[in-house]
Write a protein that holds these residues in place. Structure first.
Motif, PDB file in Angstrom:
ATOM      1  N   LEU A 162      24.016  -8.220  64.058  1.00 39.35           N
ATOM      2  CA  LEU A 162      24.635  -8.110  65.230  1.00 39.35           C
ATOM      3  C   LEU A 162      25.721  -9.191  65.423  1.00 39.35           C
ATOM      4  O   LEU A 162      25.736 -10.493  65.016  1.00 39.35           O
ATOM      5  N   HIS A 163      27.082  -8.481  65.212  1.00 37.72           N
ATOM      6  CA  HIS A 163      28.160  -9.190  64.915  1.00 37.72           C
ATOM      7  C   HIS A 163      28.715  -9.781  66.094  1.00 37.72           C
ATOM      8  O   HIS A 163      28.489  -9.359  67.217  1.00 37.72           O
ATOM      9  N   ASP A 164      29.647 -10.845  65.973  1.00 40.29           N
ATOM     10  CA  ASP A 164      30.593 -11.819  66.835  1.00 40.29           C
ATOM     11  C   ASP A 164      29.419 -12.026  68.104  1.00 40.29           C
ATOM     12  O   ASP A 164      29.905 -11.928  69.381  1.00 40.29           O
ATOM     13  N   ILE A 165      28.274 -12.599  67.746  1.00 41.93           N
ATOM     14  CA  ILE A 165      27.308 -13.031  68.873  1.00 41.93           C
ATOM     15  C   ILE A 165      27.831 -14.757  69.292  1.00 41.93           C
ATOM     16  O   ILE A 165      28.085 -15.293  68.371  1.00 41.93           O
ATOM     17  N   PRO A 166      28.339 -14.634  70.412  1.00 38.84           N
ATOM     18  CA  PRO A 166      28.540 -15.899  70.813  1.00 38.84           C
ATOM     19  C   PRO A 166      27.472 -17.005  70.935  1.00 38.84           C
ATOM     20  O   PRO A 166      26.197 -16.887  71.147  1.00 38.84           O
ATOM     21  N   HIS A 167      27.816 -18.319  70.602  1.00 35.97           N
ATOM     22  CA  HIS A 167      26.802 -19.553  70.275  1.00 35.97           C
ATOM     23  C   HIS A 167      25.668 -18.954  69.400  1.00 35.97           C
ATOM     24  O   HIS A 167      24.411 -19.191  69.852  1.00 35.97           O
ATOM     25  N   VAL A 168      25.948 -18.422  68.279  1.00 33.52           N
ATOM     26  CA  VAL A 168      25.017 -17.798  67.468  1.00 33.52           C
ATOM     27  C   VAL A 168      24.037 -18.702  66.834  1.00 33.52           C
ATOM     28  O   VAL A 168      22.843 -18.254  66.620  1.00 33.52           O
ATOM     29  N   GLU A 169      24.329 -19.921  66.768  1.00 35.56           N
ATOM     30  CA  GLU A 169      23.223 -21.125  66.275  1.00 35.56           C
ATOM     31  C   GLU A 169      22.217 -21.285  67.265  1.00 35.56           C
ATOM     32  O   GLU A 169      20.945 -21.441  66.755  1.00 35.56           O
ATOM     33  N   ARG A 170      22.711 -21.396  68.501  1.00 37.90           N
ATOM     34  CA  ARG A 170      21.772 -21.484  69.678  1.00 37.90           C
ATOM     35  C   ARG A 170      20.933 -20.294  70.027  1.00 37.90           C
ATOM     36  O   ARG A 170      19.666 -20.440  69.952  1.00 37.90           O
ATOM     37  N   ILE A 171      21.199 -19.125  69.593  1.00 35.72           N
ATOM     38  CA  ILE A 171      20.580 -17.780  69.651  1.00 35.72           C
ATOM     39  C   ILE A 171      19.512 -17.818  68.619  1.00 35.72           C
ATOM     40  O   ILE A 171      18.388 -17.420  68.675  1.00 35.72           O
ATOM     41  N   LYS A 172      19.984 -18.302  67.473  1.00 38.02           N
ATOM     42  CA  LYS A 172      18.816 -18.195  66.212  1.00 38.02           C
ATOM     43  C   LYS A 172      17.931 -19.091  66.387  1.00 38.02           C
ATOM     44  O   LYS A 172      16.682 -18.970  66.482  1.00 38.02           O
ATOM     45  N   LEU A 173      18.244 -20.487  66.982  1.00 38.41           N
ATOM     46  CA  LEU A 173      17.136 -21.419  67.524  1.00 38.41           C
ATOM     47  C   LEU A 173      16.220 -20.777  68.658  1.00 38.41           C
ATOM     48  O   LEU A 173      14.973 -20.969  68.465  1.00 38.41           O
ATOM     49  N   LEU A 174      16.806 -20.171  69.640  1.00 34.42           N
ATOM     50  CA  LEU A 174      15.954 -19.563  70.600  1.00 34.42           C
ATOM     51  C   LEU A 174      14.909 -18.537  69.987  1.00 34.42           C
ATOM     52  O   LEU A 174      13.904 -18.734  70.277  1.00 34.42           O
ATOM     53  N   ILE A 175      15.348 -17.701  69.287  1.00 35.01           N
ATOM     54  CA  ILE A 175      14.329 -16.574  68.412  1.00 35.01           C
ATOM     55  C   ILE A 175      13.498 -17.415  67.618  1.00 35.01           C
ATOM     56  O   ILE A 175      12.372 -17.035  68.033  1.00 35.01           O
ATOM     57  N   HIS A 176      13.881 -18.431  67.013  1.00 35.48           N
ATOM     58  CA  HIS A 176      13.000 -18.799  65.945  1.00 35.48           C
ATOM     59  C   HIS A 176      11.923 -19.693  66.801  1.00 35.48           C
ATOM     60  O   HIS A 176      10.785 -19.657  66.284  1.00 35.48           O
ATOM     61  N   ASN A 177      12.071 -20.416  67.896  1.00 39.20           N
ATOM     62  CA  ASN A 177      11.319 -20.935  68.777  1.00 39.20           C
ATOM     63  C   ASN A 177      10.225 -19.943  69.481  1.00 39.20           C
ATOM     64  O   ASN A 177       9.159 -20.182  69.518  1.00 39.20           O
ATOM     65  N   ILE A 178      10.623 -18.785  69.804  1.00 37.83           N
ATOM     66  CA  ILE A 178       9.869 -17.756  70.392  1.00 37.83           C
ATOM     67  C   ILE A 178       8.987 -17.346  69.527  1.00 37.83           C
ATOM     68  O   ILE A 178       7.551 -17.343  69.838  1.00 37.83           O
ATOM     69  N   VAL A 179       9.512 -16.822  68.211  1.00 41.73           N
ATOM     70  CA  VAL A 179       8.704 -16.344  67.125  1.00 41.73           C
ATOM     71  C   VAL A 179       7.694 -17.581  66.805  1.00 41.73           C
ATOM     72  O   VAL A 179       6.543 -16.985  66.641  1.00 41.73           O
ATOM     73  N   HIS A 180       7.993 -18.689  66.631  1.00 40.81           N
ATOM     74  CA  HIS A 180       7.105 -19.643  66.248  1.00 40.81           C
ATOM     75  C   HIS A 180       6.041 -19.958  67.182  1.00 40.81           C
ATOM     76  O   HIS A 180       4.905 -20.173  66.963  1.00 40.81           O
ATOM     77  N   GLU A 181       6.223 -19.787  68.489  1.00 35.01           N
ATOM     78  CA  GLU A 181       5.013 -19.847  69.784  1.00 35.01           C
ATOM     79  C   GLU A 181       4.339 -18.682  69.810  1.00 35.01           C
ATOM     80  O   GLU A 181       3.271 -18.707  70.661  1.00 35.01           O
TER      81      GLU A 181
END
Length: 167
Positions: free
Chosen positions: A137-156
């Motif tokens: 997914l190219h040119d995603i705004p705030h990509v680090e925050r989105i990665k962290l969000l997905i990581h937290n959801i997957v972890h939970e």
């Protein structure tokens, strides 16, 4: 910009909805400037009415193809992260999409190049356990925050395959 409610299952909640960063439109803006410069240059340098009309007609076609089309495609593309999956939809006449259930996400990584840094965007790279492999997914705004969000959801998420002790 929000994902359509008809794409969601009952009880599914959208946690983030986004489109590509406007930086993705820079090539279209550059093409517009070049096309207009060519049209103006021909009109001022060549004093033939027919040639000028032909050039402006070609500029108009170029603007439709290299400017209007990318802007329209950018405007209709949307990415969403729900509490269950990652949804991607794009296309004007033919809508295309990709859904990745969060339970199948095996790796999340980001790529932020030198041009992306000042704009705070980047490429989100999602690897899932299916045969599709990797989704970029190219040119995603705030990509680090989105990665962290997905990581937290997957972890939970509860484990798909519960571990048994003593086996």
């Amino acid at each position: 910009m929000a994902i359509s409610r008809k794409l969601l299952n009952e009880g599914e909640e959208v946690l983030a909805s986004m489109r590509q960063h406007p930086k993705a439109l820079f090539p279209a803006i550059f093409a517009l400037v070049v096309l207009l410069a060519v049209g103006v240059a021909v009109q001022t340098l060549i004093d033939q009415h027919v040639v000028t009309l032909v050039v402006w007609a070609l500029v108009a076609v170029g603007v439709l193809w290299w400017v209007a089309r990318p802007v329209l495609l950018w405007a209709v593309a949307v990415h969403a992260i729900t509490d269950r999956r990652i949804i991607t939809r794009w296309g004007v006449l033919t809508r295309r999409g990709h859904d990745i259930p969060l339970k199948r996400v095996s790796d999340i990584s980001i790529e932020i190049n030198l041009i992306d840094r000042p704009f705070g965007c980047g490429t989100l790279i999602i690897t899932d356990a299916s045969t599709d492999g990797t989704v970029y997914l190219h040119d995603i705004p705030h990509v680090e925050r989105i990665k962290l969000l997905i990581h937290n959801i997957v972890h939970e998420l509860p484990d798909a395959h519960p571990r048994t002790e003593g086996v």
